[in-house]
Design an enzyme around this catalytic site. Structure first.
Site, PDB file in Angstrom:
ATOM      1  N   CYS A  82       0.885  -0.852  -0.162  1.00  0.00           N
ATOM      2  CA  CYS A  82      -0.235  -0.133  -0.019  1.00  0.00           C
ATOM      3  C   CYS A  82       0.803   1.397   0.212  1.00  0.00           C
ATOM      4  CB  CYS A  82      -0.783  -0.705   1.079  1.00  0.00           C
ATOM      5  SG  CYS A  82      -2.050   1.811   1.853  1.00  0.00           S
ATOM      6  N   ASN A  84       0.035   4.431  -0.506  1.00  0.00           N
ATOM      7  CA  ASN A  84      -0.248   5.485   0.611  1.00  0.00           C
ATOM      8  C   ASN A  84       0.057   5.330   2.594  1.00  0.00           C
ATOM      9  OD1 ASN A  84      -0.756   7.116  -1.685  1.00  0.00           O
ATOM     10  ND2 ASN A  84      -3.304   6.409  -1.908  1.00  0.00           N
ATOM     11  N   CYS A 233      -5.441   5.640  -4.610  1.00  0.00           N
ATOM     12  CA  CYS A 233      -4.563   4.235  -3.852  1.00  0.00           C
ATOM     13  C   CYS A 233      -3.109   4.671  -4.162  1.00  0.00           C
ATOM     14  CB  CYS A 233      -4.849   2.546  -5.124  1.00  0.00           C
ATOM     15  SG  CYS A 233      -4.004   1.819  -4.644  1.00  0.00           S
ATOM     16  N   GLY A 234      -2.533   4.612  -3.742  1.00  0.00           N
ATOM     17  CA  GLY A 234      -0.783   4.601  -3.445  1.00  0.00           C
ATOM     18  C   GLY A 234      -0.453   4.087  -5.089  1.00  0.00           C
TER      19      GLY A 234
END
Length: 328
Positions: A82, A84, A233-234
């Site tokens: 993930c 972010n 969504c990073g």
């Protein structure tokens, strides 16, 4: 019964509860217990407002890493990465250890993280490595008639849209669209189908629709596997940036501004001497509040104290909204 202390955080308004396992004395928790806690705490009807998931932070036994990040989605599933979330974990660990750069262990790789120059409004900004980047089917289970999917129409998915697929290391399906398609329900229908039982992506997939804004900027909207639509969504923004650079034959190292419903980030890429690509995701790491809950059969709020950082971040959000409105 356990008393769990948390920090509510977000990267591009992709929000999480950050939980330090060592400080909360829960290092012995099973994956089942971590998932149960995530499902209960992240429920959007909870008094704390829920979240997209929990970032469990623990010690790492890997050489050179100052900590480990484990991501559990709001439905209890595990995310291999993930972007972010990693920015907020990077900030938490770097401040804890009084460092400006370090390495953090994730499920698939040990990644470089560092404090970065603010993207604006004195917002705490961090840069994190996104890798490994792979296009091979072993890293991206899919059955769409091709081994590598790059800018191709797959009639079983859509008669007109051209798709690309990449893992970073979680799987992403990406297509570039115009505003008419963005305004339709096409993304929701396709993503919901591909994240239920289906013959094409058996493990599900993150689905991103991308709109070009100018040569140096794109807008990304993502339906995340295990979560649904999120503000950002990073890893998706990183993956979409790479596909854009490959399609346009852009210089990998040139920063690309990526806009989303949660704000703005920058992404750069580089290729090493072996040909492997890595990405750098640069964006906010906002601490919204700190608090505690009691966890037994249910999760009960005990304390929750807000910081001033969210108000600060909203200034960037307003700037982004103005840019998107005027850019069209």
């Amino acid at each position: 019964m356990a008393i769990i202390h948390f920090t509510k955080v977000h990267g591009s308004q992709n929000d999480f509860f950050l939980v330090d396992e060592e400080e909360n004395h829960i290092t012995a928790w099973s994956d089942t217990k971590r998932a149960d806690f995530a499902i209960k705490l992240c429920d959007r009807s909870h008094s704390l407002g829920g979240a997209d998931g929990i970032l469990y932070v623990a010690k790492s036994n890997k050489a050179g890493a100052i900590g480990q990040m484990r991501v559990v989605n709001s439905d209890g599933s595990i995310a291999s990465m993930c972007g972010n979330g990693l920015r907020t974990v990077a900030r938490y660990l770097l401040e804890k250890h009084a460092l400006t750069d370090a390495k953090v262990e994730t499920m698939k790789a040990i990644l470089d993280v560092r404090k970065a120059t603010s993207l604006g409004f004195d917002i705490p900004t961090y840069q994190v490595e996104i890798s490994p980047v792979k296009f091979n089917p072993e890293s991206l289970p899919m059955y769409v008639g091709v081994e590598k999917l790059f800018n191709q129409v797959i009639p079983e998915l859509d008669e007109e849209l051209a798709f690309s697929a990449v893992s970073v290391p979680n799987p992403h399906l990406i297509t570039f669209v115009d505003q008419t398609v963005l305004d339709s329900d096409k993304q929701e229908k396709l993503a919901s189908f591909l994240n239920s039982e289906n013959p094409y992506f058996p493990d599900g997939v993150n689905v991103s629709f991308v709109k070009r804004l100018n040569e140096d900027a794109i807008y990304v909207r993502t339906f995340e596997r295990g979560v649904g639509f999120t503000n950002a969504c990073g890893t998706a923004m990183s993956a979409c940036s790479l596909i854009k650079k490959m399609l346009d034959q852009d210089t990998l190292e040139t920063p690309l501004n990526v806009y989303n419903d949660g704000g703005r980030v920058q992404v750069t890429a580089k290729k090493d001497e072996t040909g492997d690509i890595s990405l750098q995701l640069i964006g906010n790491a906002t601490f919204v509040s700190t608090g505690s809950v009691r966890y037994d059969d249910i999760v009960t709020e005990l304390t929750n104290e807000a910081t001033v950082e969210q108000a600060q971040y909203q200034e960037l959000v307003q700037e982004v909204k103005h840019f998107l409105k005027t850019t069209g």
